[in-house]
Design a protein around this motif. Structure first.
Motif, mmCIF file in Angstrom:
data_model
loop_
_atom_site.group_PDB
_atom_site.id
_atom_site.type_symbol
_atom_site.label_atom_id
_atom_site.label_comp_id
_atom_site.label_asym_id
_atom_site.label_seq_id
_atom_site.Cartn_x
_atom_site.Cartn_y
_atom_site.Cartn_z
ATOM 1 N N UNK A 25 0.829 -1.214 0.000
ATOM 2 C CA UNK A 25 0.000 0.000 0.000
ATOM 3 C C UNK A 25 0.857 1.255 0.000
ATOM 4 N N UNK A 26 1.979 1.234 0.752
ATOM 5 C CA UNK A 26 2.869 2.387 0.778
ATOM 6 C C UNK A 26 3.451 2.647 -0.605
ATOM 7 N N UNK A 27 3.885 1.589 -1.274
ATOM 8 C CA UNK A 27 4.449 1.724 -2.619
ATOM 9 C C UNK A 27 3.389 2.257 -3.575
ATOM 10 N N UNK A 28 2.173 1.739 -3.478
ATOM 11 C CA UNK A 28 1.089 2.216 -4.351
ATOM 12 C C UNK A 28 0.787 3.689 -4.081
ATOM 13 N N UNK A 29 0.804 4.086 -2.828
ATOM 14 C CA UNK A 29 0.544 5.489 -2.488
ATOM 15 C C UNK A 29 1.650 6.390 -3.024
ATOM 16 N N UNK A 34 3.471 10.348 -7.231
ATOM 17 C CA UNK A 34 4.333 10.668 -8.378
ATOM 18 C C UNK A 34 3.487 10.900 -9.627
ATOM 19 N N UNK A 35 2.459 10.075 -9.834
ATOM 20 C CA UNK A 35 1.600 10.209 -11.009
ATOM 21 C C UNK A 35 0.822 11.520 -10.996
ATOM 22 N N UNK A 36 0.631 12.101 -9.823
ATOM 23 C CA UNK A 36 -0.112 13.361 -9.722
ATOM 24 C C UNK A 36 0.824 14.539 -9.457
ATOM 25 N N UNK A 37 2.008 14.465 -10.003
ATOM 26 C CA UNK A 37 2.933 15.584 -9.949
ATOM 27 C C UNK A 37 3.554 15.812 -8.582
ATOM 28 N N UNK A 38 3.572 14.814 -7.738
ATOM 29 C CA UNK A 38 4.200 14.962 -6.439
ATOM 30 C C UNK A 38 3.350 15.672 -5.404
ATOM 31 N N UNK A 39 2.113 15.961 -5.739
ATOM 32 C CA UNK A 39 1.224 16.669 -4.817
ATOM 33 C C UNK A 39 0.287 15.695 -4.126
ATOM 34 N N UNK A 40 0.445 15.558 -2.824
ATOM 35 C CA UNK A 40 -0.411 14.644 -2.076
ATOM 36 C C UNK A 40 -1.859 15.117 -2.069
ATOM 37 N N UNK A 42 -3.346 16.553 -4.471
ATOM 38 C CA UNK A 42 -3.909 16.169 -5.766
ATOM 39 C C UNK A 42 -4.366 14.710 -5.724
ATOM 40 N N UNK A 43 -3.607 13.869 -5.046
ATOM 41 C CA UNK A 43 -3.991 12.466 -4.911
ATOM 42 C C UNK A 43 -5.265 12.349 -4.094
ATOM 43 N N UNK A 44 -5.333 13.086 -2.995
ATOM 44 C CA UNK A 44 -6.526 13.049 -2.141
ATOM 45 C C UNK A 44 -7.745 13.519 -2.919
ATOM 46 N N UNK A 45 -7.598 14.589 -3.689
ATOM 47 C CA UNK A 45 -8.710 15.085 -4.495
ATOM 48 C C UNK A 45 -9.127 14.053 -5.536
ATOM 49 N N UNK A 46 -8.156 13.418 -6.152
ATOM 50 C CA UNK A 46 -8.444 12.384 -7.155
ATOM 51 C C UNK A 46 -9.214 11.231 -6.524
ATOM 52 N N UNK A 47 -8.777 10.772 -5.356
ATOM 53 C CA UNK A 47 -9.461 9.675 -4.670
ATOM 54 C C UNK A 47 -10.876 10.076 -4.258
ATOM 55 N N UNK A 48 -11.051 11.312 -3.836
ATOM 56 C CA UNK A 48 -12.383 11.791 -3.464
ATOM 57 C C UNK A 48 -13.302 11.807 -4.676
ATOM 58 N N UNK A 49 -12.783 12.254 -5.829
ATOM 59 C CA UNK A 49 -13.597 12.243 -7.055
ATOM 60 C C UNK A 49 -13.976 10.826 -7.440
ATOM 61 N N UNK A 50 -13.028 9.900 -7.318
ATOM 62 C CA UNK A 50 -13.320 8.497 -7.632
ATOM 63 C C UNK A 50 -14.405 7.947 -6.709
ATOM 64 N N UNK A 51 -14.315 8.257 -5.437
ATOM 65 C CA UNK A 51 -15.305 7.759 -4.474
ATOM 66 C C UNK A 51 -16.686 8.328 -4.782
#
Length: 65
Positions: A25-29, A34-40, A42-51
């Protein structure tokens, strides 16, 4: 004594499985960050949109909130 050994081995095996799961899970996170430009954030926002999209697709009436 033998029963204690068996219990200890089972506990160690379970701990190893949990450790491996956390590491995956740590590696996936890290990969997601990295896929979202190094912005955590951005990842949280992406996950919220997916949910939200998943809830909307499931017909959840609270999906828009």
């Amino acid at each position: 004594m033998y029963t204690d050994f068996i219990a200890q081995v089972a506990i160690q095996q379970h701990e190893n499985e949990l450790t491996e799961r956390l590491e995956r899970r740590r590696v996936a996170a890290e990969r997601a960050v990295v896929e979202h430009g190094g912005e955590r954030l951005a990842v949280i926002a992406h996950l919220a949109r997916q949910a939200r999209a998943t809830r909307a697709a499931a017909g959840n009436p609270h999906a828009a909130h």
